[in-house]
Design a protein around this motif. Structure first.
Motif, PDB file in Angstrom:
ATOM      1  N   TRP A 373       0.835  -1.203   0.000  1.00  0.00           N
ATOM      2  CA  TRP A 373       0.000   0.000   0.000  1.00  0.00           C
ATOM      3  C   TRP A 373       0.866   1.248   0.000  1.00  0.00           C
ATOM      4  N   ALA A 374       1.988   1.209   0.706  1.00  0.00           N
ATOM      5  CA  ALA A 374       2.916   2.340   0.692  1.00  0.00           C
ATOM      6  C   ALA A 374       3.511   2.523  -0.696  1.00  0.00           C
ATOM      7  N   ALA A 375       3.813   1.415  -1.393  1.00  0.00           N
ATOM      8  CA  ALA A 375       4.362   1.511  -2.745  1.00  0.00           C
ATOM      9  C   ALA A 375       3.349   2.142  -3.694  1.00  0.00           C
ATOM     10  N   ILE A 376       2.088   1.722  -3.602  1.00  0.00           N
ATOM     11  CA  ILE A 376       1.056   2.299  -4.464  1.00  0.00           C
ATOM     12  C   ILE A 376       0.868   3.775  -4.164  1.00  0.00           C
ATOM     13  N   SER A 377       0.866   4.129  -2.891  1.00  0.00           N
ATOM     14  CA  SER A 377       0.700   5.542  -2.524  1.00  0.00           C
ATOM     15  C   SER A 377       1.846   6.385  -3.060  1.00  0.00           C
ATOM     16  N   ALA A 378       3.071   5.881  -2.968  1.00  0.00           N
ATOM     17  CA  ALA A 378       4.214   6.633  -3.503  1.00  0.00           C
ATOM     18  C   ALA A 378       4.118   6.774  -5.014  1.00  0.00           C
ATOM     19  N   PHE A 379       3.690   5.732  -5.693  1.00  0.00           N
ATOM     20  CA  PHE A 379       3.575   5.789  -7.149  1.00  0.00           C
ATOM     21  C   PHE A 379       2.511   6.798  -7.580  1.00  0.00           C
ATOM     22  N   VAL A 380       1.366   6.803  -6.878  1.00  0.00           N
ATOM     23  CA  VAL A 380       0.271   7.697  -7.257  1.00  0.00           C
ATOM     24  C   VAL A 380       0.603   9.149  -6.907  1.00  0.00           C
TER      25      VAL A 380
END
Length: 476
Positions: A373-380
């Motif tokens: 979830w942290a990876a997705i948040s950073a990407f977005v």
């Protein structure tokens, strides 16, 4: 279309979908909490001995009566020979006893005849003695002869009784030897372990030289005749179920194909807590922090199961996966070769990759339960400029909080109903798409539809369209 009409259209679509779902769910019950189940036959030897041969391999299909393993038969054969000798001895003893009984009965007949003659002689001499025709000595001799004859007859009778008792004892010994022989034959036959049912051998660890213990399982067989489907339905659904009703099943081993099944059993009760003896089925709840409706097991059997339904066509599956993996690797290689890190576009991709890496590292250090979830948040959240990245990150935080609150409120109704959950996700996605159309935060750097934006064509070339600042355009 105005903003109000768009909102009204979205609300009407959501209401129509909700009504359609309620109508359909009153006639059709759906669950994906189901599994295919069979019985495990734990084959245990009935005699103790050393394994001299194993005739099957792990995961091998066997038919009822197939030879699985062999126990050393030599000790049991020797015991069988001993029992046969004991039985022959008992038979010979019975024959001897029968001859002795015949001799004793002949002796009894002779003694009885002598006693009868002595009795008659004693009666005649008694009559003559009363007339003074014989002497007193002759009468006494006749009386003594009678007593001796009676004693001999009694002894002959006791001999016959003793011989008959001995015969009875030896007949019991014969029956015991016969039972021991049958047991020895049975034990010798049990040195061959055969399949009690058709199925598949599983988790086989038996090897030649192992010692087989009586009543200790050695081989497990998955029964091929006991396949059934156990589906857990909510208590509000099963009131309309009946044994014999039709159901349609989709199996993971045969996807994209519906199989007709029949309801063969409906559980009348479940255990509220796990119990070791399993006298009542225990259906574990999907969560432990929300009060959910109870689910009851319903047993289904396929009407016309195909022959390969429970068997995996592994060779074809592996070949298809291998070809797909080869094509995917080739495509990935081509994509990697086309990556150009020079220019603003490459710099932006590098910043995104660095942000995702740092977010995952921080999540792992903080031991977050969902680092993805942290990876997705950073990407977005990573955008072209720092202000736009901060705005997107703030919107991400607010959206996550709102989504978590909505999920907490709606989870008691949606967590066990996949159709309702899919409907809710569709509505949320529709609201999100509508928000992208009307929100001034839809794209970074642009505050309204009249503001300039940038977009990508299918060939990934950037086409500027009335952009307010050239900094928002990323040339290839």
């Amino acid at each position: 279309m105005t903003r109000g009409r768009r909102v009204g259209l979205a609300a009407a679509i959501a209401l129509a979908l909700f009504v359609a779902y309620e109508v359909i769910s009153s006639f059709v019950a759906f669950t994906d909490d189901a599994y295919v189940q069979s019985d495990l036959v734990a084959l245990a030897p009935q005699v103790t001995g050393r394994i001299i041969a194993v005739h099957v391999a792990d995961n091998q299909d066997v038919a009822e009566g197939d030879l699985l393993a062999s126990i050393d038969p030599v000790p049991f054969q020797l015991a069988l020979d001993q029992r046969r000798a004991d039985l022959a001895e008992a038979r010979a003893q019975i024959a001897s006893d029968q001859h002795r009984i015949a001799s004793a009965r002949d002796a009894l007949a002779a003694a009885s005849s002598a006693a009868d003659f002595a009795s008659e002689n004693e009666k005649r001499l008694t009559t003559l003695a009363s007339a003074q025709d014989v002497s007193r000595v002759a009468l006494d001799q006749a009386s003594d002869t009678l007593r001796r004859a009676n004693a001999a007859r009694d002894a002959a009778q006791e001999s016959v009784a003793a011989t008959e008792a001995t015969l009875s004892m030896h007949q019991a010994s014969h029956a015991h030897a016969n039972s021991a022989l049958a047991l020895a034959e049975w034990q010798l036959a049990r040195t061959k372990l055969v399949a009690p049912t058709s199925g598949t051998v599983t988790s086989l660890s038996l090897r030649v030289g192992d010692t087989a213990q009586a009543d200790v399982p050695l081989i497990g067989i998955v029964d091929a005749r006991a396949w059934r489907i156990v589906a857990n339905f909510k208590e509000s659904y099963i009131r309309g179920f009946a044994v014999g009703s039709t159901a349609w099943v989709s199996l993971d081993s045969d996807p994209w194909h519906l199989h007709r099944a029949k309801v063969t059993g409906i559980a009348r009760g479940i255990s509220r807590e796990p119990v070791p003896n399993r006298l009542l089925n225990y259906v574990a709840p999907t969560t432990d922090w929300i009060r959910l409706k109870r689910r009851f097991p319903v047993t289904l059997t396929l009407v016309d199961p195909p022959e390969t339904l429970y068997g995996c066509r592994r060779q074809g599956g592996r070949a298809a996966m291998s070809g797909a993996a080869t094509r995917a690797i080739s495509a990935l290689r081509r994509e990697l070769l086309e990556i150009d890190l020079a220019g603003p576009r490459g710099h932006h991709c590098s910043r995104v990759a660095l942000a995702v890496t740092l977010a995952v590292i921080v999540a792992l250090v903080l031991r977050v339960d969902a680092p993805w979830w942290a990876a997705i948040s950073a990407f977005v959240s990573t955008q072209v400029t720092a202000p736009s990245s901060l705005r997107r990150g703030a919107l991400r935080i607010v959206g996550t909080a709102i989504g978590a609150a909505a999920g907490l409120l709606l989870s008691p109704w949606l967590i066990e109903d996949q159709v309702a959950l899919s409907l809710a996700l569709f509505i949320a996605s529709s609201i999100g798409v509508l928000g992208l159309q009307v929100s001034r935060h839809a794209m970074p750097g642009c505050s309204a539809p009249s503001r300039p934006t940038w977009c990508c064509s299918q060939r990934s070339t950037i086409r500027p369209r009335r952009c307010q600042s050239p900094a928002t355009v990323l040339p290839r």
